[in-house]
Design a protein around this motif. Structure first.
Motif, PDB file in Angstrom:
ATOM      1  N   SER A  41       0.818  -1.206   0.000  1.00  0.00           N
ATOM      2  CA  SER A  41       0.000   0.000   0.000  1.00  0.00           C
ATOM      3  C   SER A  41       0.855   1.260   0.000  1.00  0.00           C
ATOM      4  O   SER A  41       1.715   1.448   0.868  1.00  0.00           O
ATOM      5  N   ASP A  42       0.601   2.123  -0.981  1.00  0.00           N
ATOM      6  CA  ASP A  42       1.360   3.377  -1.063  1.00  0.00           C
ATOM      7  C   ASP A  42       1.067   4.261   0.134  1.00  0.00           C
ATOM      8  O   ASP A  42       1.942   4.939   0.652  1.00  0.00           O
ATOM      9  N   ARG A  43      -0.185   4.238   0.558  1.00  0.00           N
ATOM     10  CA  ARG A  43      -0.603   5.082   1.669  1.00  0.00           C
ATOM     11  C   ARG A  43       0.184   4.738   2.933  1.00  0.00           C
ATOM     12  O   ARG A  43       0.668   5.612   3.640  1.00  0.00           O
ATOM     13  N   ILE A  44       0.339   3.425   3.189  1.00  0.00           N
ATOM     14  CA  ILE A  44       1.050   3.017   4.400  1.00  0.00           C
ATOM     15  C   ILE A  44       2.546   3.231   4.243  1.00  0.00           C
ATOM     16  O   ILE A  44       3.225   3.627   5.190  1.00  0.00           O
ATOM     17  N   HIS A  45       3.048   3.039   3.041  1.00  0.00           N
ATOM     18  CA  HIS A  45       4.463   3.353   2.800  1.00  0.00           C
ATOM     19  C   HIS A  45       4.738   4.810   3.133  1.00  0.00           C
ATOM     20  O   HIS A  45       5.736   5.144   3.769  1.00  0.00           O
ATOM     21  N   ALA A  46       3.838   5.678   2.673  1.00  0.00           N
ATOM     22  CA  ALA A  46       4.035   7.110   2.915  1.00  0.00           C
ATOM     23  C   ALA A  46       3.983   7.405   4.402  1.00  0.00           C
ATOM     24  O   ALA A  46       4.826   8.148   4.923  1.00  0.00           O
ATOM     25  N   ALA A  47       3.012   6.787   5.103  1.00  0.00           N
ATOM     26  CA  ALA A  47       2.906   7.022   6.551  1.00  0.00           C
ATOM     27  C   ALA A  47       4.153   6.511   7.267  1.00  0.00           C
ATOM     28  O   ALA A  47       4.684   7.166   8.162  1.00  0.00           O
ATOM     29  N   LEU A  48       4.643   5.348   6.840  1.00  0.00           N
ATOM     30  CA  LEU A  48       5.851   4.794   7.460  1.00  0.00           C
ATOM     31  C   LEU A  48       7.043   5.708   7.216  1.00  0.00           C
ATOM     32  O   LEU A  48       7.845   5.960   8.116  1.00  0.00           O
ATOM     33  N   GLY A  49       7.128   6.225   5.995  1.00  0.00           N
ATOM     34  CA  GLY A  49       8.219   7.146   5.673  1.00  0.00           C
ATOM     35  C   GLY A  49       8.177   8.371   6.572  1.00  0.00           C
ATOM     36  O   GLY A  49       9.196   8.773   7.135  1.00  0.00           O
ATOM     37  N   ARG A  50       6.975   8.956   6.703  1.00  0.00           N
ATOM     38  CA  ARG A  50       6.835  10.137   7.567  1.00  0.00           C
ATOM     39  C   ARG A  50       7.210   9.802   8.998  1.00  0.00           C
ATOM     40  O   ARG A  50       7.870  10.561   9.696  1.00  0.00           O
ATOM     41  N   GLN A  51       6.762   8.593   9.434  1.00  0.00           N
ATOM     42  CA  GLN A  51       7.022   8.190  10.809  1.00  0.00           C
ATOM     43  C   GLN A  51       8.521   8.051  11.075  1.00  0.00           C
ATOM     44  O   GLN A  51       9.029   8.529  12.085  1.00  0.00           O
ATOM     45  N   LEU A  52       9.228   7.403  10.140  1.00  0.00           N
ATOM     46  CA  LEU A  52      10.670   7.215  10.311  1.00  0.00           C
ATOM     47  C   LEU A  52      11.375   8.565  10.328  1.00  0.00           C
ATOM     48  O   LEU A  52      12.246   8.816  11.158  1.00  0.00           O
ATOM     49  N   LEU A  53      10.977   9.443   9.407  1.00  0.00           N
ATOM     50  CA  LEU A  53      11.591  10.767   9.357  1.00  0.00           C
ATOM     51  C   LEU A  53      11.343  11.510  10.662  1.00  0.00           C
ATOM     52  O   LEU A  53      12.263  12.108  11.239  1.00  0.00           O
ATOM     53  N   PHE A  54      10.104  11.425  11.138  1.00  0.00           N
ATOM     54  CA  PHE A  54       9.747  12.121  12.378  1.00  0.00           C
ATOM     55  C   PHE A  54      10.603  11.618  13.543  1.00  0.00           C
ATOM     56  O   PHE A  54      11.227  12.409  14.260  1.00  0.00           O
ATOM     57  N   SER A  55      10.649  10.286  13.713  1.00  0.00           N
ATOM     58  CA  SER A  55      11.429   9.736  14.831  1.00  0.00           C
ATOM     59  C   SER A  55      12.899  10.111  14.706  1.00  0.00           C
ATOM     60  O   SER A  55      13.556  10.410  15.701  1.00  0.00           O
ATOM     61  N   ALA A  56      13.421  10.100  13.471  1.00  0.00           N
ATOM     62  CA  ALA A  56      14.831  10.441  13.272  1.00  0.00           C
ATOM     63  C   ALA A  56      15.090  11.883  13.676  1.00  0.00           C
ATOM     64  O   ALA A  56      16.061  12.181  14.386  1.00  0.00           O
ATOM     65  N   ILE A  57      14.214  12.790  13.261  1.00  0.00           N
ATOM     66  CA  ILE A  57      14.388  14.211  13.610  1.00  0.00           C
ATOM     67  C   ILE A  57      14.300  14.380  15.118  1.00  0.00           C
ATOM     68  O   ILE A  57      15.119  15.068  15.742  1.00  0.00           O
ATOM     69  N   ILE A  58      13.306  13.732  15.722  1.00  0.00           N
ATOM     70  CA  ILE A  58      13.113  13.851  17.169  1.00  0.00           C
ATOM     71  C   ILE A  58      14.359  13.396  17.926  1.00  0.00           C
ATOM     72  O   ILE A  58      14.855  14.089  18.821  1.00  0.00           O
ATOM     73  N   LEU A  59      14.894  12.224  17.543  1.00  0.00           N
ATOM     74  CA  LEU A  59      16.082  11.723  18.235  1.00  0.00           C
ATOM     75  C   LEU A  59      17.259  12.663  17.996  1.00  0.00           C
ATOM     76  O   LEU A  59      18.019  12.969  18.912  1.00  0.00           O
ATOM     77  N   ALA A  60      17.400  13.141  16.763  1.00  0.00           N
ATOM     78  CA  ALA A  60      18.545  13.996  16.431  1.00  0.00           C
ATOM     79  C   ALA A  60      18.503  15.308  17.198  1.00  0.00           C
ATOM     80  O   ALA A  60      19.549  15.891  17.494  1.00  0.00           O
ATOM     81  N   ILE A  61      17.317  15.796  17.531  1.00  0.00           N
ATOM     82  CA  ILE A  61      17.240  17.048  18.296  1.00  0.00           C
ATOM     83  C   ILE A  61      17.270  16.778  19.789  1.00  0.00           C
ATOM     84  O   ILE A  61      18.049  17.375  20.529  1.00  0.00           O
ATOM     85  N   GLU A  62      16.421  15.860  20.254  1.00  0.00           N
ATOM     86  CA  GLU A  62      16.206  15.751  21.696  1.00  0.00           C
ATOM     87  C   GLU A  62      17.378  15.143  22.448  1.00  0.00           C
ATOM     88  O   GLU A  62      17.648  15.539  23.583  1.00  0.00           O
ATOM     89  N   ILE A  63      18.076  14.187  21.843  1.00  0.00           N
ATOM     90  CA  ILE A  63      19.178  13.542  22.578  1.00  0.00           C
ATOM     91  C   ILE A  63      20.322  14.536  22.823  1.00  0.00           C
ATOM     92  O   ILE A  63      20.700  14.762  23.976  1.00  0.00           O
ATOM     93  N   PRO A  64      20.882  15.204  21.763  1.00  0.00           N
ATOM     94  CA  PRO A  64      21.951  16.172  22.058  1.00  0.00           C
ATOM     95  C   PRO A  64      21.469  17.324  22.931  1.00  0.00           C
ATOM     96  O   PRO A  64      22.170  17.709  23.877  1.00  0.00           O
ATOM     97  N   LEU A  65      20.282  17.830  22.669  1.00  0.00           N
ATOM     98  CA  LEU A  65      19.766  18.944  23.466  1.00  0.00           C
ATOM     99  C   LEU A  65      19.595  18.523  24.924  1.00  0.00           C
ATOM    100  O   LEU A  65      19.961  19.264  25.846  1.00  0.00           O
TER     101      LEU A  65
END
Lengths: 288, 267
Positions: free
Chosen positions: A59-83
């Motif tokens: 499903s393209d829809r779920i692929h897109a949601a998974l992509g957004r989710q991975l990007l979101f978690s990556a950004i969150i970890l990249a900001i929150e851990i060093p900060l």
């Protein structure tokens, strides 16, 4: 430190097993059950094999949601851990101020998640929110309702606001456990600030950092309420993360089969990535 | 370390944390006309009317009561089952102990969204839908593993010689556990209770899915402020402020253990 072997200890664990069986195993079996069946309504089910899993995986829809989710978690970890580490290094060590800072920092952690969403939804509004109003007054074209980039920025700032304190508190606890003698030795050796951080503080924090990374990964990957309240998954599907998509599918559209297959894959992805983090970080810890 | 630099960093960070909360408090003290009509950094005509709306309307304040009921039930239930289990994990090795411990961990990783629908069906099937106990049981999904971990961490800090001495002195297990062991890990129990309280209090997805009227949590009641005449911002803000209060009150008592608790007792 060898503990005695005693299989009667199972009796002590039994209540936990019963309650977790009721609240986790039975529901999960229901999910497994749905994931391999199809229905025409009327509670008539028939075997559908792995069909739903195939649908979900394609499903393209779920692929897109998974992509957004991975990007979101990556950004969150990249900001929150060093900060979080940075804040922990700057926290007062003892006295009244230390207590006050601890309490104030923990405050966002105790706010119900929908209220967190509400706070930021209001705060970011151009007409009545301080943030939106200020940005608009400064000439930024900020509107989280219509602009996907602004919506993402709002959600990320919201999550940083909500959870950075957790990382900081954990690191702070790790830092508190370092004896003063270590710092004195470093001073005698004329170690640089970076050296102190790299060879004394970071190794001592590695244990709590593992917990912080795991917790932040798991919780950001399961995020539902805050973006649901703040942006409703929009504009369009820009901030529709996996949980939001899943709830839409399961409770909104009542697509039981696909939702169940989606659930199981979702759960497995979390387990897999958590396991990777755990293995990599424990290996690195031993190398430090 | 330059302490002035630290003070600046901490001030900025705390400002970042507190300004959005201040804005909510600010809004809760304004009338709707003032919220939408004028833009001011503090309430020009402070009013407690929004709070009065909530505290005098039972469909509002019952939301708080419902939330508190299931949160307290969940905390009691989680601790009651987690205490013996944590003792078993911290003191003995037994068949499959590591697997069991890891399996408990995986429940903390399970997205509530996965469980929302099956919970709904399970509790409807056994006639528990829209009761406090349903939400309390559902929240055990993530609170029981959490409580087991935290307690296990604290219990492992108590030397095993104490247990052995007590048994030699003729204490039975239940008597030893309640009379001697539990007071020793009182702070751990407090921290575990705090975390169960907190995670049950902040959760919305499951509590909203499992209730409709009788056990409806405050978090779900808040959506009521959306009506045909638009949003009632003032009441919404006041309700939000009131949900922050319980957490703010209890946090002072556990301030020195918060970090240790988040580290699951392992610092």
């Amino acid at each position: 430190m060898d503990k005695p072997v005693n299989n009667r200890a199972w009796f002590l664990v039994l209540p936990v097993l019963v309650i977790v069986a009721f609240s986790a195993v039975i529901p999960l079996m229901t999910v497994v059950n749905y994931s391999v069946q199809d229905t025409f309504g009327n509670n008539q089910f028939f075997w559908n094999g792995l069909g739903w899993f195939q649908d979900v995986l394609e499903s393209d829809r779920i692929h897109a949601a998974l992509g957004r989710q991975l990007l979101f978690s990556a950004i969150i970890l990249a900001i929150e851990i060093p900060l979080g580490i940075f804040i922990a290094l700057n926290m007062p060590k003892r006295g009244f101020w230390a207590s006050l800072v601890l309490v104030l920092m923990a405050l966002p952690l105790l706010i119900p998640w929908n209220v967190v969403g509400t706070i930021w939804q209001v705060f970011g509004r151009v007409d009545i929110g301080l943030l939106g109003h200020t940005l608009a007054a400064l000439g930024f074209d900020y509107n989280y309702v219509n602009d996907p980039i602004d919506a993402w920025a709002t959600i990320i700032v919201m999550d940083v606001w909500h959870w950075t304190s957790l990382v900081a508190l954990l690191c702070y606890a790790g830092l508190q456990s370092i004896p003063d003698a270590y710092y004195q030795a470093a001073r005698i050796d004329q170690a640089s600030r970076w050296g102190v951080f790299r060879y004394i503080e970071l190794p001592k924090m590695s244990g709590v950092l593992l917990i912080a990374v795991l917790l932040r990964f798991m919780d950001s990957f399961m995020i539902y309420t805050e973006p649901f309240v703040a942006t409703g998954g929009g504009p369009g599907n820009a901030t529709t993360f996996l949980s939001i998509d899943l709830v839409k599918m399961a409770i909104g559209q009542f697509d039981l089969g696909p939702a169940a297959a989606f659930s199981l894959i979702y759960f497995l992805v979390i387990l897999l990535i958590s396991w990777v983090f755990y293995t990599v970080m424990t290996a690195q810890r031993e190398a430090l | 370390m330059a302490s002035r630099g630290s003070a600046v960093v901490m001030t900025l960070y705390l400002l970042f944390l507190l300004v959005p909360i201040y804005w909510l408090v600010n809004m809760s003290l304004k009338t709707n006309a003032e919220i939408t009509g004028t833009f001011s950094l503090y309430p020009l005509n402070p009013t407690l009317n929004n709070y009065r709306v909530i505290l005098t309307d039972s469909s509002w304040y019952m939301g708080y009561v419902n939330s508190l009921i299931y949160v307290v039930m969940n905390t009691a239930l989680s601790l009651a089952v987690a205490l013996p289990a944590a003792y078993a994990f911290s003191r003995y090795r037994f068949l499959g102990d590591k697997h069991l411990f890891f399996w408990l961990l995986t429940n903390r990783m399970a997205p509530p969204a996965v469980f929302a629908l099956p919970f709904f069906q399970l509790y409807s099937a056994v006639g528990l839908f829209d009761t406090h106990i349903a939400v309390a049981l559902a929240h055990c999904l993530f609170n029981v593993p959490l409580a087991v971990w935290i307690l296990e961490g604290f219990m492992s800090g108590v030397p095993r010689e104490i247990d052995e001495t007590a048994y030699i002195d003729g204490y039975s297990f239940p008597r030893f556990f309640v009379r001697i062991f539990m007071p020793l890990i009182a702070s751990g129990i407090g921290v575990a209770a705090f975390f169960c309280f907190m995670f049950s209090w902040v959760e919305l997805l499951l509590s909203r899915t499992l209730t409709s009227v009788n056990a409806k949590p405050i978090a779900a009641t808040m959506t009521r402020t959306v009506s045909a005449s638009g949003l009632d911002w003032g009441v919404l803000a006041a309700a939000g402020v009131l949900t922050i209060l319980p957490g703010a009150l209890v946090i002072w008592f556990v301030r020195n253990y918060i970090a240790k608790g988040f580290a699951l007792g392992r610092v």
